[in-house]
Design a protein around this motif. Structure first.
Motif, short mmCIF file in Angstrom:
data_model
loop_
_atom_site.label_atom_id
_atom_site.label_comp_id
_atom_site.label_asym_id
_atom_site.label_seq_id
_atom_site.Cartn_x
_atom_site.Cartn_y
_atom_site.Cartn_z
N GLY A 167 38.99 54.92 50.04
CA GLY A 167 37.63 54.40 50.16
C GLY A 167 36.85 54.62 48.87
O GLY A 167 36.11 53.75 48.41
N PHE A 168 37.06 55.80 48.29
CA PHE A 168 36.41 56.11 47.01
C PHE A 168 36.85 55.12 45.93
O PHE A 168 36.03 54.53 45.22
CB PHE A 168 36.79 57.54 46.60
N MET A 169 38.15 54.92 45.83
CA MET A 169 38.67 54.02 44.79
C MET A 169 38.21 52.58 45.02
O MET A 169 37.88 51.87 44.07
CB MET A 169 40.20 54.08 44.77
N ALA A 170 38.21 52.16 46.27
CA ALA A 170 37.81 50.77 46.56
C ALA A 170 36.37 50.53 46.12
O ALA A 170 36.05 49.49 45.55
CB ALA A 170 37.98 50.49 48.05
N ALA A 171 35.51 51.52 46.37
CA ALA A 171 34.10 51.34 45.99
C ALA A 171 33.95 51.31 44.47
O ALA A 171 33.19 50.50 43.93
CB ALA A 171 33.26 52.46 46.59
N ARG A 172 34.69 52.17 43.78
CA ARG A 172 34.60 52.15 42.31
C ARG A 172 35.20 50.86 41.73
O ARG A 172 34.69 50.34 40.73
CB ARG A 172 35.32 53.37 41.73
N LEU A 173 36.27 50.36 42.33
CA LEU A 173 36.83 49.09 41.87
C LEU A 173 35.81 47.96 42.06
O LEU A 173 35.62 47.12 41.17
CB LEU A 173 38.13 48.77 42.62
#
Lengths: 456, 456
Positions: A208-214
């Protein structure tokens, strides 16, 4: 409007002015989860995750119970795994999932990185909690009973929404973050009773963290990722599920945390064991049932519970958390179920195992496997046959710790302090408790992390 | 024996003595994929992935086309995304997936980190290719036609097996790596035509890499993750799929790369467009069909192809790769389909769009949607109605580049050099070509990376 867009618009634009009761409940979720992280940080799954990701670089984010600091997504991975390692972290009924482990792990990492306040963190938590609850209402029970471990499958998109809120993404970016997270959201309940189960919570946090940063970097993804012909509703829940109309109807109304609350667990084992454990402990305390008088225990539970609890006699501690015969026998013999119940020594006791052999688990045919969660409230019926032919029987619908029978703040604090005491690093548990409970407008997450980085 | 254990035992213990033809084919897969990585490294999805992950620390692994170096799992993520960004990378029929993008991205990162030889890399590639093919045989067509993007859903466990082989994990560790990777293996074809599609290949590379390293650290996971009641076969393919017996029967026999080979693509767009493009280019070249004479194009394709190609007129370049009307019209007007076909300018041409309006796509009812891949070989029928009433019709079963009609080594080199020329960093393309083609026993991956780190 597509569901990702609907969630994106709501998550980007909803008021930060949450009812005080919602904020209070969110604080309890956070502190309970931080306790679970500290307690779980010494478990094998957590330690092995940290060992693995530490090879890929250092960062500034705190790993609870650890001296090593990691890049934020890997700290989220480690802390999310630790939060779920004892299966002691909270449950959100409609999602059939553990909401606070992934949400808290991701938000702590981000809040520390960007020096955010507790107020901002609570606001983002409530956004993620809402997305998880509404997705759960749209997809369960079918999704869960098809085998999906919704702590990851729903936790990743919910965490993406929460992180997007805390970063301050706009509606379209948030929709993309949620859509991307659906591509990082597998995970089967086949992993229950293995190290992969808590790792699912860590993956939900990291993903979820990575998806938001992407999405923040400009990555876009399909608007139809939830409700399209190949969206997660169709692919993983199917036609038996209520579908996304419930999201349209409820999003923006009463917050899910007010409607459902969170079930903060009293026992560090699969939630499906809690109702039978409650029944047996009550028989013991209130009816004087003694373990040595028990001939047979018959537990009748829902399809979801029966399939979660697939280990008869456990081979290891992880399996013991998913063995109702073991948990029931330990409850009857010890008169309690807590962290001491789940050690390599405890699960090998002959008297407990002999009693566990006399526990049967069957499915309650009256409880549907695929309808809406609200149509099929969980329950467990436990019947004990005693020497001489006497019987005890109890039906438990609301387990201890459930929002309808919540743990007192004293009980929560007792749990928290016991959890914090398991950390390999000595921590200032009272200071952490106070920091998370600080009055509105006070305190930043990075300040609390200082109390966590107290060395022996 | 459970399928994860079966794969684990085979992957850990199978001979390194592969037939020369298999090794040759693997070399062609690697060089073709490295070309696709260089060409795709300048695409938005790839650049945004690098921008995002670069915030989480530096490392020693090369990102093709980039000066920044990253921790190995993030380099695998970036390079895997780049490899698939143009949809120009190879296809493995039974997996209905792109095998070499995730496998190559993960193996390059690991081989560079551990200074492994090309021989070791080819061996690990063949292990991953085998796992992907056999999983595909067990699960397709049902898995793919249920909506799963098998480049991620099968690519992650296959990559875990390949990385496990190169690390030298034992049978049990490899089984755990594969099991863990099934929890990192979502991904829907709903994302086709968006940046998330190539990102799926990057996620497969990263996730397979991480799963293998987690297993190396001692993380264990469910043996039943593939064939259990909640294994990926039951959850994502179901009863229409052939099932895992085919894995038992074939694993250890003729290698999948010999049985199936890899389809190295001639056109940088969805594989489902290639048969119709071949038909139209052949009509143009061999029957003198001119675009201005075309009244209507009717393409009849399989269920899989029809559902992949869901964009009628593309709104952007990513959608153009999944728009058969656009690809068909461009082929008729330009007499070629290559990287120039997919630019923001090219997809806005009025003459192409006017012709695209006259292309219809319908489903070939004779091709099953759920049976075994071998029972339903792909085909496309294209009928062109000309001004004055004349007709051309062609049926294409084997597209150009398919193992049954492979690109010559000259054609592959032409493709490779054109791909390498797109890299933002000037690279020594001839030296890379030679390094990957080096004779058996010669060369290490890290040496080749020097030719990739050539600055303008």
């Amino acid at each position: 409007m597509r569901t990702t867009a609907r969630f994106g618009e709501w998550a980007a634009e909803t008021s930060r002015d949450w009812p005080a009761a919602c904020l209070k409940e969110a604080r309890l979720c956070l502190i309970d989860t931080i306790g679970c992280m500290l307690a779980g940080s010494v478990e094998p799954a957590s330690e092995k995750v940290v060992t693995t990701v530490a090879a890929w670089g250092t960062g500034e984010a705190t790993v609870l119970g650890e001296t090593r600091r990691l890049p934020p997504p890997f700290a989220a991975f480690a802390n999310g795994t630790a939060a779920h390692a004892l299966d002691y972290d909270d449950v959100l009924d409609p999602a059939m999932a553990h909401p606070s482990a992934p949400l808290t792990a991701a938000l702590l990492a981000l809040a520390e990185e960007e020096d955010r306040s507790w107020d901002e963190c609570l606001d983002a938590f409530l956004v993620g909690f809402e997305v998880m609850a509404r997705l759960g209402e749209a997809m369960n029970l079918a999704h869960y009973n098809n085998g999906w471990h919704s702590t990851l499958s729903l936790g990743a998109p919910a965490t993406a929404a929460a992180v997007a809120r805390l970063i301050g993404l706009n509606a379209a970016q948030t929709a993309s973050a949620i859509s991307l997270a659906t591509s990082m959201a597998g995970g089967s309940k086949q992993q229950f009773g293995t190290m992969a189960k808590p790792i699912h919570a860590g993956l939900a946090a990291k993903n979820g963290f990575m998806a938001a940063r992407l999405a923040q970097s400009g990555v876009t993804a399909a608007e139809e990722a939830i409700d399209g012909p190949w969206g997660i509703v169709a692919m993983t829940a199917g036609e038996a599920a209520p579908g996304t109309r419930v999201i349209d109807e409820k999003l923006g109304g009463e917050p899910a945390i007010s409607e459902y609350g969170a079930w903060r667990k009293l026992y560090p084992c699969c939630g499906s064991t809690h109702r039978p454990i409650d029944a047996l402990l009550a028989m013991r305390a209130e009816e004087g049932l003694a373990a040595e008088d028990v001939v047979e225990v018959e537990a009748v539970v829902s399809f979801a519970a029966a399939t979660n609890l697939r280990y008869r006699l456990p081979q290891n501690v992880a399996e013991a958390r998913f063995s109702l015969p073991y948990c029931a026998a330990a409850a009857l013999i010890d008169g309690r179920v807590d962290t001491r119940t789940f050690t390599a020594e405890a699960i090998r006791r002959n008297d407990v195992l002999a009693l566990a052999e006399r526990v049967t688990v069957t499915r309650d045919a009256a409880l549907s496997g695929t309808g809406a969660v609200s149509e099929t409230p969980e329950r467990a019926r436990v019947r004990v046959t005693k020497r001489g032919g006497g019987m005890c029987e109890r039906i438990v619908s609301v387990p201890t710790g459930h929002p309808q029978q919540p743990l007192s703040e004293d009980a929560l604090k007792t749990k928290f302090l016991a959890c914090a005491a398991r950390s390999a690093l000595a921590v200032d548990a009272e200071a952490i408790w106070r920091a998370v409970h600080g009055p509105p407008g006070v305190g930043r997450v990075a300040e609390m992390m200082r109390h966590i980085q107290v060395h022996h």
